[in-house]
Design an enzyme around this catalytic site. Structure first.
Site, PDB file in Angstrom:
ATOM      1  N   SER A  46       0.871  -1.377  -0.025  1.00  0.00           N
ATOM      2  CA  SER A  46      -0.102   0.019  -0.165  1.00  0.00           C
ATOM      3  C   SER A  46       0.844   1.212   0.147  1.00  0.00           C
ATOM      4  O   SER A  46       0.468   2.357  -0.137  1.00  0.00           O
ATOM      5  CB  SER A  46      -0.886   0.035   1.366  1.00  0.00           C
ATOM      6  N   GLY A 241      -4.459  -1.756  -0.928  1.00  0.00           N
ATOM      7  CA  GLY A 241      -3.565  -1.534  -2.128  1.00  0.00           C
ATOM      8  C   GLY A 241      -3.440   0.001  -2.297  1.00  0.00           C
ATOM      9  O   GLY A 241      -3.982   0.639  -1.508  1.00  0.00           O
ATOM     10  N   GLY A 243      -2.782   3.568  -4.110  1.00  0.00           N
ATOM     11  CA  GLY A 243      -3.342   4.549  -5.239  1.00  0.00           C
ATOM     12  C   GLY A 243      -4.787   4.892  -5.239  1.00  0.00           C
ATOM     13  O   GLY A 243      -5.499   4.804  -4.155  1.00  0.00           O
ATOM     14  N   CYS A 270      -9.700  -1.849   3.119  1.00  0.00           N
ATOM     15  CA  CYS A 270      -8.903  -0.579   2.918  1.00  0.00           C
ATOM     16  C   CYS A 270      -9.179  -0.478   1.484  1.00  0.00           C
ATOM     17  O   CYS A 270     -10.388   0.186   1.100  1.00  0.00           O
ATOM     18  CB  CYS A 270      -7.314  -0.845   3.039  1.00  0.00           C
ATOM     19  N   LEU A 271      -8.022  -0.276   0.478  1.00  0.00           N
ATOM     20  CA  LEU A 271      -8.710  -0.036  -1.000  1.00  0.00           C
ATOM     21  C   LEU A 271     -10.023  -1.068  -1.436  1.00  0.00           C
ATOM     22  O   LEU A 271     -10.798  -0.327  -1.964  1.00  0.00           O
ATOM     23  CB  LEU A 271      -7.383  -0.481  -1.789  1.00  0.00           C
ATOM     24  N   GLN A 274     -13.053   0.629  -0.215  1.00  0.00           N
ATOM     25  CA  GLN A 274     -13.337   1.827  -1.205  1.00  0.00           C
ATOM     26  C   GLN A 274     -13.826   1.384  -2.510  1.00  0.00           C
ATOM     27  O   GLN A 274     -14.810   2.164  -2.857  1.00  0.00           O
ATOM     28  CB  GLN A 274     -12.120   2.772  -1.144  1.00  0.00           C
ATOM     29  N   PHE A 315      -7.180   7.905   1.271  1.00  0.00           N
ATOM     30  CA  PHE A 315      -8.578   8.257   0.605  1.00  0.00           C
ATOM     31  C   PHE A 315      -9.654   7.693   1.566  1.00  0.00           C
ATOM     32  O   PHE A 315      -9.343   6.765   2.200  1.00  0.00           O
ATOM     33  CB  PHE A 315      -8.701   7.551  -0.887  1.00  0.00           C
ATOM     34  N   HIS A 354      -6.956  -1.934   9.004  1.00  0.00           N
ATOM     35  CA  HIS A 354      -6.340  -3.118   8.715  1.00  0.00           C
ATOM     36  C   HIS A 354      -6.436  -3.888   9.812  1.00  0.00           C
ATOM     37  O   HIS A 354      -5.824  -3.964  10.895  1.00  0.00           O
ATOM     38  CB  HIS A 354      -4.724  -2.665   8.457  1.00  0.00           C
ATOM     39  N   GLU A 356      -5.904  -7.137  10.085  1.00  0.00           N
ATOM     40  CA  GLU A 356      -4.533  -7.994  10.312  1.00  0.00           C
ATOM     41  C   GLU A 356      -3.583  -7.318  11.229  1.00  0.00           C
ATOM     42  O   GLU A 356      -2.763  -8.209  11.672  1.00  0.00           O
ATOM     43  CB  GLU A 356      -4.032  -8.313   8.882  1.00  0.00           C
TER      44      GLU A 356
END
Length: 382
Positions: A46, A241, A243, A270-271, A274, A315, A354, A356
């Site tokens: 990430s 991830g 971006g 996370c990503l 989103q 983000f 996260h 984990e």
């Protein structure tokens, strides 16, 4: 002797000592407030194309080892620290942090006033930056290189850190020191098949799912929906991830297929969280300087309990744009931003942090158990 230079796009300059490879590197600069886990942080996909400032003042005291990586190599563009410890001591130690950086050609700078740098990022927001580590430090050239970097929101970074081909993951946490003890965990036997979309998956996410009895089929980020359906999974994980999630319209299209054409349980992290929200019609906001650390309080609005979580994102889902088919389950107690979603008409949940927690506290590991319960219901219906 000054052997390294950090320059931000606003012109701020920080001189220090080189602690990694010779050369130069550009990226977005963010700060992480974790007191431990620097090896896990710098190997987290990430952080691709980012320069990470570690705010804890003493870094490198336990060196590095072969067990705590979160991917197969260092992912950051560079690191910035205050002090590099002289002695590294750990029973699993096999190389120093400096050697780890040099072996993988990653630049780093120490002896930087990270308190001042962190305040600057908080005031002005995430910036592009350049680290130079060579015999000729050129501040003007470093500034030019920083300003020409496109920025992570313009790059489809998940495709560059994703696996290029499908593979099976069957390793749990049992060969590691950390144990994720729970009565719900089913060790050493696989009961469920879970497809993992790899947008920059962290190893510890997969280790914990294996502990819960999942055999994981990891697929590239650009895998089409029908190929996944043909694998007959009991669940789908959309990973973390790097971006801007708005850049992955083809992935969003695939997720919409799963939501509309199947009833396979899904978990987004996370990503992935989103992307699920975008696929359902919500909008994304870029944060001023993001959440990066392992001490973030998050409230479960369904149980009213507070958990301390690990976070890493620039983000966030705009909570005001959620459709009425989605329910808010978690919010950040730092700034009230959205942290968790449960779909009312689908077996789908997602979490911004996260669970984990590598590094970090294990308060939110129950998110995985929630996913397993959805899988169990799905299996029973089948």
């Amino acid at each position: 002797m000054k052997t390294a230079l950090l320059v931000l796009e606003d012109g701020s300059q920080f001189y220090g000592k080189s602690i990694g490879a010779n050369g130069e590197s550009v990226g977005e600069i963010v700060f992480n407030t974790s007191m431990t886990g620097y090896q896990e942080i710098i190997t987290d996909p990430s952080y691709a194309h980012q320069i990470v400032v570690l705010t804890y003042p003493h870094i490198g005291n336990i060196g590095t080892n072969d067990f705590d990586n979160e991917s197969d190599h260092i992912q950051v563009s560079g690191i910035v620290i205050r002090n590099l410890t002289i002695i590294s001591s750990n029973f699993r130690y096999n190389r120093s942090l400096s050697n780890f950086l040099r072996c993988q050609n990653i630049v780093g700078i120490s002896d930087v006033d990270t308190r001042r740098l962190t305040r600057l990022i908080r005031e002005k927001g995430t910036q592009r930056a350049c680290i130079m580590a060579n015999s000729e430090l050129d501040a003007k050239l470093a500034l030019c290189k920083a300003c020409t970097f496109l920025g992570s929101n313009k790059l489809k970074l998940a495709y560059s850190v994703s696996t290029s081909q499908q593979y099976i993951w069957n390793q749990g946490t049992d060969r590691y020191d950390g144990k994720y003890s729970s009565d719900e965990i089913i060790p050493k036997k696989f009961f469920y098949r879970v497809v993992v979309y790899d947008f920059g998956i962290k190893y510890n996410i997969m280790r914990i799912l294996v502990d819960y009895g999942c055999l994981l089929i990891v697929v590239p980020a650009n895998t089409v929906a029908q190929e996944v359906v043909n694998l007959k999974p009991d669940g789908i994980l959309l990973s973390n991830g790097p971006g801007d999630p708005n850049e992955y319209q083809d992935v969003i299209h695939v997720i919409r297929f799963f939501l509309s054409k199947t009833n396979i349980p899904m978990l987004g992290i996370c990503l992935g969280h989103q992307l699920l929200a975008l696929a359902s019609g919500a909008k994304i906001i870029k944060m001023k300087f993001g959440h990066h650390g392992s001490n973030h309080p998050v409230k479960n609005v369904e149980t009213n309990k507070v958990m301390i979580t690990s976070q890493n994102h620039n983000f966030v889902v705009d909570i005001e744009t959620l459709p009425n088919t989605m329910k808010v389950t978690h919010i950040s107690l730092f700034d009230g931003t959205l942290q968790g979603i449960r779909y009312l008409d689908r077996s789908v949940i997602s979490f911004q942090g996260h669970p984990e927690a590598s590094p970090g506290p294990h308060d939110s590991v129950s998110i995985f158990n929630d996913f397993i319960q959805l899988i169990k219901k799905y299996r029973n219906k089948k």
